[in-house]
Design a protein around this motif. Structure first.
Motif, PDB file in Angstrom:
ATOM      1  N   MET A   1      17.771  20.611  30.191  1.00 18.51           N
ATOM      2  CA  MET A   1      18.583  21.148  31.261  1.00 18.51           C
ATOM      3  C   MET A   1      17.887  22.364  31.847  1.00 18.51           C
ATOM      4  O   MET A   1      17.375  23.183  31.109  1.00 18.51           O
ATOM      5  N   ARG A   2      17.890  22.486  33.118  1.00 20.79           N
ATOM      6  CA  ARG A   2      17.208  23.582  33.781  1.00 20.79           C
ATOM      7  C   ARG A   2      18.173  24.646  34.276  1.00 20.79           C
ATOM      8  O   ARG A   2      18.184  24.987  35.447  1.00 20.79           O
ATOM      9  N   LEU A   3      18.989  25.176  33.387  1.00 18.50           N
ATOM     10  CA  LEU A   3      19.852  26.281  33.765  1.00 18.50           C
ATOM     11  C   LEU A   3      19.052  27.543  33.493  1.00 18.50           C
ATOM     12  O   LEU A   3      18.854  27.936  32.346  1.00 18.50           O
ATOM     13  N   THR A   4      18.562  28.155  34.541  1.00 22.67           N
ATOM     14  CA  THR A   4      17.665  29.300  34.390  1.00 22.67           C
ATOM     15  C   THR A   4      18.457  30.604  34.381  1.00 22.67           C
ATOM     16  O   THR A   4      19.683  30.607  34.408  1.00 22.67           O
ATOM     17  N   THR A   5      17.729  31.691  34.374  1.00 22.80           N
ATOM     18  CA  THR A   5      18.363  33.010  34.345  1.00 22.80           C
ATOM     19  C   THR A   5      19.232  33.241  35.582  1.00 22.80           C
ATOM     20  O   THR A   5      20.196  34.001  35.509  1.00 22.80           O
ATOM     21  N   LYS A   6      18.930  32.605  36.679  1.00 21.58           N
ATOM     22  CA  LYS A   6      19.739  32.791  37.891  1.00 21.58           C
ATOM     23  C   LYS A   6      21.198  32.428  37.618  1.00 21.58           C
ATOM     24  O   LYS A   6      22.109  33.199  37.921  1.00 21.58           O
ATOM     25  N   GLY A   7      21.422  31.265  37.053  1.00 19.10           N
ATOM     26  CA  GLY A   7      22.779  30.839  36.739  1.00 19.10           C
ATOM     27  C   GLY A   7      23.410  31.685  35.651  1.00 19.10           C
ATOM     28  O   GLY A   7      24.576  32.074  35.742  1.00 19.10           O
ATOM     29  N   ARG A   8      22.644  31.984  34.621  1.00 12.07           N
ATOM     30  CA  ARG A   8      23.162  32.805  33.525  1.00 12.07           C
ATOM     31  C   ARG A   8      23.546  34.197  34.021  1.00 12.07           C
ATOM     32  O   ARG A   8      24.608  34.719  33.681  1.00 12.07           O
ATOM     33  N   PHE A   9      22.664  34.814  34.801  1.00 14.67           N
ATOM     34  CA  PHE A   9      22.943  36.150  35.327  1.00 14.67           C
ATOM     35  C   PHE A   9      24.139  36.144  36.272  1.00 14.67           C
ATOM     36  O   PHE A   9      24.939  37.070  36.274  1.00 14.67           O
ATOM     37  N   ALA A  10      24.256  35.109  37.083  1.00 16.45           N
ATOM     38  CA  ALA A  10      25.391  35.026  38.018  1.00 16.45           C
ATOM     39  C   ALA A  10      26.706  34.947  37.254  1.00 16.45           C
ATOM     40  O   ALA A  10      27.678  35.639  37.595  1.00 16.45           O
ATOM     41  N   VAL A  11      26.758  34.132  36.207  1.00 18.09           N
ATOM     42  CA  VAL A  11      27.983  34.008  35.409  1.00 18.09           C
ATOM     43  C   VAL A  11      28.274  35.330  34.699  1.00 18.09           C
ATOM     44  O   VAL A  11      29.418  35.807  34.693  1.00 18.09           O
ATOM     45  N   THR A  12      27.263  35.946  34.130  1.00 18.76           N
ATOM     46  CA  THR A  12      27.436  37.223  33.436  1.00 18.76           C
ATOM     47  C   THR A  12      27.947  38.297  34.398  1.00 18.76           C
ATOM     48  O   THR A  12      28.883  39.036  34.073  1.00 18.76           O
ATOM     49  N   LEU A  39      18.938  45.371  39.898  1.00 23.27           N
ATOM     50  CA  LEU A  39      19.833  45.578  41.032  1.00 23.27           C
ATOM     51  C   LEU A  39      19.445  44.695  42.215  1.00 23.27           C
ATOM     52  O   LEU A  39      20.310  44.077  42.847  1.00 23.27           O
ATOM     53  N   SER A  40      18.154  44.580  42.496  1.00 26.55           N
ATOM     54  CA  SER A  40      17.728  43.751  43.631  1.00 26.55           C
ATOM     55  C   SER A  40      18.049  42.269  43.377  1.00 26.55           C
ATOM     56  O   SER A  40      18.419  41.541  44.308  1.00 26.55           O
ATOM     57  N   TYR A  41      17.961  41.839  42.125  1.00 28.76           N
ATOM     58  CA  TYR A  41      18.312  40.460  41.781  1.00 28.76           C
ATOM     59  C   TYR A  41      19.809  40.235  41.979  1.00 28.76           C
ATOM     60  O   TYR A  41      20.238  39.216  42.525  1.00 28.76           O
ATOM     61  N   LEU A  42      20.620  41.206  41.543  1.00 32.57           N
ATOM     62  CA  LEU A  42      22.069  41.108  41.734  1.00 32.57           C
ATOM     63  C   LEU A  42      22.424  41.060  43.217  1.00 32.57           C
ATOM     64  O   LEU A  42      23.335  40.336  43.616  1.00 32.57           O
ATOM     65  N   GLU A  43      21.715  41.827  44.027  1.00 30.36           N
ATOM     66  CA  GLU A  43      21.976  41.818  45.473  1.00 30.36           C
ATOM     67  C   GLU A  43      21.751  40.423  46.046  1.00 30.36           C
ATOM     68  O   GLU A  43      22.532  39.945  46.871  1.00 30.36           O
ATOM     69  N   GLN A  44      20.701  39.760  45.601  1.00 32.59           N
ATOM     70  CA  GLN A  44      20.442  38.387  46.057  1.00 32.59           C
ATOM     71  C   GLN A  44      21.547  37.442  45.601  1.00 32.59           C
ATOM     72  O   GLN A  44      22.058  36.639  46.386  1.00 32.59           O
ATOM     73  N   LEU A  45      21.929  37.541  44.333  1.00 36.99           N
ATOM     74  CA  LEU A  45      22.967  36.663  43.791  1.00 36.99           C
ATOM     75  C   LEU A  45      24.303  36.895  44.493  1.00 36.99           C
ATOM     76  O   LEU A  45      24.991  35.941  44.872  1.00 36.99           O
ATOM     77  N   PHE A  46      24.667  38.153  44.687  1.00 41.35           N
ATOM     78  CA  PHE A  46      25.957  38.447  45.295  1.00 41.35           C
ATOM     79  C   PHE A  46      25.982  38.108  46.782  1.00 41.35           C
ATOM     80  O   PHE A  46      27.054  37.821  47.326  1.00 41.35           O
ATOM     81  N   GLY A  47      24.837  38.093  47.418  1.00 46.17           N
ATOM     82  CA  GLY A  47      24.778  37.595  48.794  1.00 46.17           C
ATOM     83  C   GLY A  47      25.198  36.130  48.833  1.00 46.17           C
ATOM     84  O   GLY A  47      25.987  35.710  49.694  1.00 46.17           O
ATOM     85  N   LYS A  48      24.706  35.355  47.893  1.00 40.89           N
ATOM     86  CA  LYS A  48      25.074  33.933  47.814  1.00 40.89           C
ATOM     87  C   LYS A  48      26.530  33.760  47.398  1.00 40.89           C
ATOM     88  O   LYS A  48      27.235  32.909  47.933  1.00 40.89           O
ATOM     89  N   LEU A  49      26.978  34.564  46.461  1.00 45.40           N
ATOM     90  CA  LEU A  49      28.369  34.477  46.004  1.00 45.40           C
ATOM     91  C   LEU A  49      29.336  34.858  47.133  1.00 45.40           C
ATOM     92  O   LEU A  49      30.416  34.285  47.255  1.00 45.40           O
ATOM     93  N   ARG A  50      28.926  35.794  47.970  1.00 44.46           N
ATOM     94  CA  ARG A  50      29.762  36.192  49.110  1.00 44.46           C
ATOM     95  C   ARG A  50      29.804  35.088  50.161  1.00 44.46           C
ATOM     96  O   ARG A  50      30.860  34.775  50.709  1.00 44.46           O
TER      97      ARG A  50
END
Length: 164
Positions: A1-12, A39-50
């Motif tokens: 399964m290819r659940l990378t840090t992007k998905g893990r970090f977004a859920v966390t 912080l810059s990674y979170l900004e990218q993730l939260f842009g998508k979540l928004r």
């Protein structure tokens, strides 16, 4: 399964937000510090979540992020899909060209695993993760209180023994 840090970090990060938003909007800087996520990674993730309407942003002093939906209406699968994270156990990304231009013998096995994983993640709500986390924190507090009582009893016994 290819659940990378992007998905893990977004859920966390979403779990952190859900646990703290009762006190008002939650800053990405706070999440970054508590969860050790850039912080810059979170900004990218939260842009998508928004953009997928899982979170709302509040500008200005005291600003940050809040959940755009009730926590019981947000699943782990919703979060993972929002950040474009594939849940895929196949080697071909579902294109059925596992062996060059041909499908491998186990393609259906991995495709069915994908469905099972996605189904499971769809059933896990952010609310259930928050509840689970609160339960763990409560158990930790209760354990430390019991340990403190034991420590104080040991100290009392040691003091009583030395006084004799």
């Amino acid at each position: 399964m290819r659940l990378t840090t992007k998905g893990r970090f977004a859920v966390t990060a979403m779990l952190d937000l859900a646990m703290r938003e009762g006190g008002g909007p939650v800053t990405l800087a706070g999440i970054s510090e508590r969860q050790s996520i850039s912080l810059s990674y979170l900004e990218q993730l939260f842009g998508k979540l928004r953009r997928t309407e899982l979170v709302d942003s509040v500008r200005g002093p005291g600003g940050g992020y809040t959940l755009a939906k009730q926590i019981c209406d947000i699943s782990v699968a919703d979060i993972i899909v929002a950040v474009d994270e594939p849940v895929d156990a196949t080697q071909c990304g579902g294109r059925e060209n596992c062996r060059g231009s041909q499908r491998c013998m186990t393609h259906d096995l991995w495709t069915n695993l994908n469905v099972t994983i996605f189904d499971y993640l769809s059933k896990v709500s952010l609310a259930s993760l928050v509840e689970e986390q609160h339960t763990k924190e409560q158990q930790t507090k209760e354990s430390s209180v019991v340990q403190d009582k034991r420590d104080s009893c040991s100290s009392s016994r040691a003091a009583a023994s030395s006084a004799l």
